[in-house]
Enzyme design. Structure first.
Site, mmCIF file in Angstrom:
data_model
loop_
_atom_site.group_PDB
_atom_site.id
_atom_site.type_symbol
_atom_site.label_atom_id
_atom_site.label_comp_id
_atom_site.label_asym_id
_atom_site.label_seq_id
_atom_site.Cartn_x
_atom_site.Cartn_y
_atom_site.Cartn_z
ATOM 1 N N ARG A 172 -2.609 4.012 22.376
ATOM 2 C CA ARG A 172 -2.437 2.564 22.419
ATOM 3 C C ARG A 172 -0.995 2.186 22.714
ATOM 4 N NH1 ARG A 172 -3.561 1.013 16.063
ATOM 5 N NH2 ARG A 172 -1.520 1.614 15.269
ATOM 6 N N ARG A 179 6.073 -2.723 11.013
ATOM 7 C CA ARG A 179 5.132 -3.407 10.122
ATOM 8 C C ARG A 179 5.890 -4.017 8.951
ATOM 9 N NH1 ARG A 179 0.309 0.180 10.811
ATOM 10 N NH2 ARG A 179 0.888 1.585 12.483
ATOM 11 N N ASP A 252 0.808 -3.021 5.430
ATOM 12 C CA ASP A 252 1.102 -1.988 6.435
ATOM 13 C C ASP A 252 0.322 -2.227 7.721
ATOM 14 O OD1 ASP A 252 -0.952 -1.259 4.394
ATOM 15 O OD2 ASP A 252 -1.413 0.339 5.809
ATOM 16 N N ASP A 262 -4.232 -2.366 14.093
ATOM 17 C CA ASP A 262 -5.071 -1.540 13.222
ATOM 18 C C ASP A 262 -6.468 -2.118 13.028
ATOM 19 O OD1 ASP A 262 -3.208 0.389 13.144
ATOM 20 O OD2 ASP A 262 -2.706 0.228 11.036
HETATM 21 P P1 AMP Z 1 -5.476 2.232 7.579
HETATM 22 O O1 AMP Z 1 -6.173 1.621 6.415
HETATM 23 O O2 AMP Z 1 -6.395 2.830 8.617
HETATM 24 O O3 AMP Z 1 -4.479 1.333 8.170
HETATM 25 O O4 AMP Z 1 -4.708 3.532 7.009
HETATM 26 C C1 AMP Z 1 -3.998 3.523 5.814
HETATM 27 C C2 AMP Z 1 -3.230 4.823 5.655
HETATM 28 O O5 AMP Z 1 -4.105 5.947 5.592
HETATM 29 C C3 AMP Z 1 -2.247 5.111 6.765
HETATM 30 O O6 AMP Z 1 -1.126 5.702 6.153
HETATM 31 C C4 AMP Z 1 -3.007 6.088 7.628
HETATM 32 O O7 AMP Z 1 -2.148 6.911 8.378
HETATM 33 C C5 AMP Z 1 -3.772 6.897 6.594
HETATM 34 N N1 AMP Z 1 -5.002 7.521 7.111
HETATM 35 C C6 AMP Z 1 -6.165 6.893 7.426
HETATM 36 N N2 AMP Z 1 -7.081 7.790 7.866
HETATM 37 C C7 AMP Z 1 -6.491 9.018 7.819
HETATM 38 C C8 AMP Z 1 -6.916 10.354 8.136
HETATM 39 N N3 AMP Z 1 -8.149 10.614 8.577
HETATM 40 N N4 AMP Z 1 -6.016 11.347 7.958
HETATM 41 C C9 AMP Z 1 -4.780 11.100 7.513
HETATM 42 N N5 AMP Z 1 -4.326 9.883 7.184
HETATM 43 C C10 AMP Z 1 -5.161 8.845 7.341
HETATM 44 MG MG MG Z 2 -3.010 0.969 9.171
#
Ligand code: AMP
Ligand code: MG
Length: 485
Positions: A172, A179, A252, A262
């Protein structure tokens, strides 16, 4: 060719970047590439399809001068502070100058575990990455600031969720990936170390990239807060005007640039209801459709807190200045929302004293009759052209709606204005689900058809009727999105 990637974030803010490498993609296969975006970026789409292009899009071929890195950030998740989040499965490949001279980030999601992965596997499945692709491109086509999707590449690696799924990486492009959570992380470092050096560098970096006018303001960091607040007020107004529910407005997941970022459990509302929530984990409705403006302000307050030591050396004075800045959010939001509603109702020049009551009386009627929020405005344009029956047919309390129609007609609505801002095609939840299920099984046809509809959302096309229709009531009422992406 290749992309000339700079390492600006990594160079200026090394404390917030962990240089890192993507995991190998055993069998990269391009699922979708965004040709119009590639052209805008000055990147040859055919090159992206080749081995070096696929390598760049999965992070496995790194241009010699690039320094891919995982970015550090903190954040409030559903109101609870997490001091260390960061890119757990993503990499900033670097920044580049696009064909119009703008500096953009190239960022990969699903590229493997990083030091921020905590318990996660660092991976992403085909379905959720295509979901971000479709919805972010639909948002862009609707004129809403957003990160853009350049490509989704299947990796050939299995991803273990409830079932085994094919893995993918989303490439992307964004104005940046700064953030509110980036500032929270830097503010915590600064507080620990007893100096604001890192925080100041981050704020200066953000001003230079996104809000250059703040650099010449009397109080540049207060001006940064003002600018981010104004950008976010406009953004959330645009979400509200199209019925978009972000679903996970943690700090975030809120940018400093004012771009939507996101795309996880997001979805478009169908039947109008401020309490609309899709995310399976948002049981309290914190991020419900109608709460989004208030949550934006809450997140901005967290942003303001990080800036206090930069805004004024006296903390009482800093708080007073920040509060005064945040006080202007409500007015900025109201203006953006009301202007948007004027256009949606086809009465761009109508004075506030006639348009505000019109809006206030319309929304409860739409809610009572569970009217599809998108379809309604196109049917209403039909009424402005003289055929009111289709829109009247949607309402339970006809007498009340007829009364409303009369007052709206008195303002001489212009249907052409309405059709320019009211989409025919949005990414309908049932269509998105069908397209992703087919794509996960190897059939990209439905996804391409959906993309064709939602990337030209305002122009009604014969043969595309099913893309304009809401889902079955039973499907829509029980539709849930999942964060386990
Ligand atoms: P999000 O809610 O998708 O914005 O993610 C929140 C946090 O979780 C961020 O720090 C992401 O990098 C981490 N995260 C989400 N999915 C994964 C994954 N499958 N492996 C590692 N980190 C993840
Ligand atoms: Mg995120």
């Amino acid at each position: 060719m290749t992309l000339a990637l700079q390492g600006r974030f990594v160079g200026e803010l090394p404390e917030l970047a962990v240089p890192w490498k993507a995991e190998a993609a055993p069998q990269p296969q391009l699922l979708v590439v965004n040709e119009p975006l590639a052209a805008e970026l000055g990147v040859d789409a055919d090159w992206l399809r080749g081995p070096d292009g696929l390598g760049l899009l999965t992070g496995t071929v790194v241009p010699s001068d690039a320094t891919p890195a995982a970015q550090a950030y903190a954040g409030h998740q559903f109101g609870g502070y997490q001091p260390r989040l960061g890119d757990g499965r993503a990499l900033l490949m670097g920044e580049f100058v696009d064909s119009t001279g703008r500096l953009r980030d190239l960022h990969l999601k699903g590229s493997g575990r990083t030091p921020f992965a905590r318990g996660g596997d660092g991976l992403a499945a085909v379905g959720p990455m295509l979901r971000e692709y479709v919805i972010s491109e639909a948002m862009h086509a609707l004129g809403i600031p957003t990160t853009r999707a350049l490509a989704v590449v299947a990796t050939g690696r299995p991803v273990y969720r409830d079932t085994v799924l094919p893995g993918a990486v989303l490439a992307r492009v964004a104005s940046s990936h700064l953030r509110v959570g980036t500032f929270q992380y830097a503010a915590a470092v600064s507080a620990r170390e007893g100096n604001v050096d890192l925080l100041r560098r981050l704020a200066d970096h953000a001003i230079a990239r996104h809000h250059p006018a703040a650099a010449v303001a009397e109080n540049r960091y207060l001006a940064l807060l003002d600018a981010v607040s104004a950008a976010q007020a406009k953004l959330v107004a645009q979400w509200m005007l199209v019925g978009f529910v972000h679903g996970v407005m943690n700090t975030d997941n809120m940018t400093i640039s004012g771009e939507t970022i996101d795309y996880g459990p997001c979805a478009f509302m169908e039947a109008f209801d401020p309490a609309t929530v899709f995310s399976s984990i948002d049981s309290s409705g914190r991020y419900a459709y109608g709460n989004q403006p208030a949550i934006t302000l809450w997140n901005l307050a967290r942003f303001a807190e990080t800036l206090l030591p930069l805004i004024h050396e006296n903390s009482g004075a800093a708080i007073a200045l920040a509060e005064a800045s945040l006080d202007s959010f409500a007015g900025l939001y109201e203006t953006a929302w009301t202007d948007g509603m004027r256009a949606k109702l086809g009465v761009p020049g109508a004075p506030a004293e006639s348009v505000t009551p019109l809006i206030e009386q319309l929304l409860p009627q739409m809610q009572q009759s569970q009217i599809d929020y998108t379809l309604f405005y196109r049917l209403l344009a039909g009424a402005a052209r003289g055929d009111a029956e289709p829109v009247r047919g949607e309402f339970i309390d006809l007498a009340a709606f007829d009364e409303w129609l009369g007052r709206w007609r008195a303002l001489e609505p212009d249907p052409a204005v309405m059709d320019r801002v009211n989409p025919v095609y949005i990414p309908r939840n049932h269509l998105v689900e069908d397209a992703l299920t087919a794509a996960t099984g190897g059939d990209l046809g439905p996804l391409q058809q959906l993309l064709t509809a939602v990337t030209a959302p305002f122009e009604e096309r014969p043969g595309s009727e099913r893309f304009a229709e809401p889902g079955e009531k039973e499907f829509s009422a029980s539709f849930q999105t999942f964060c386990g992406t």
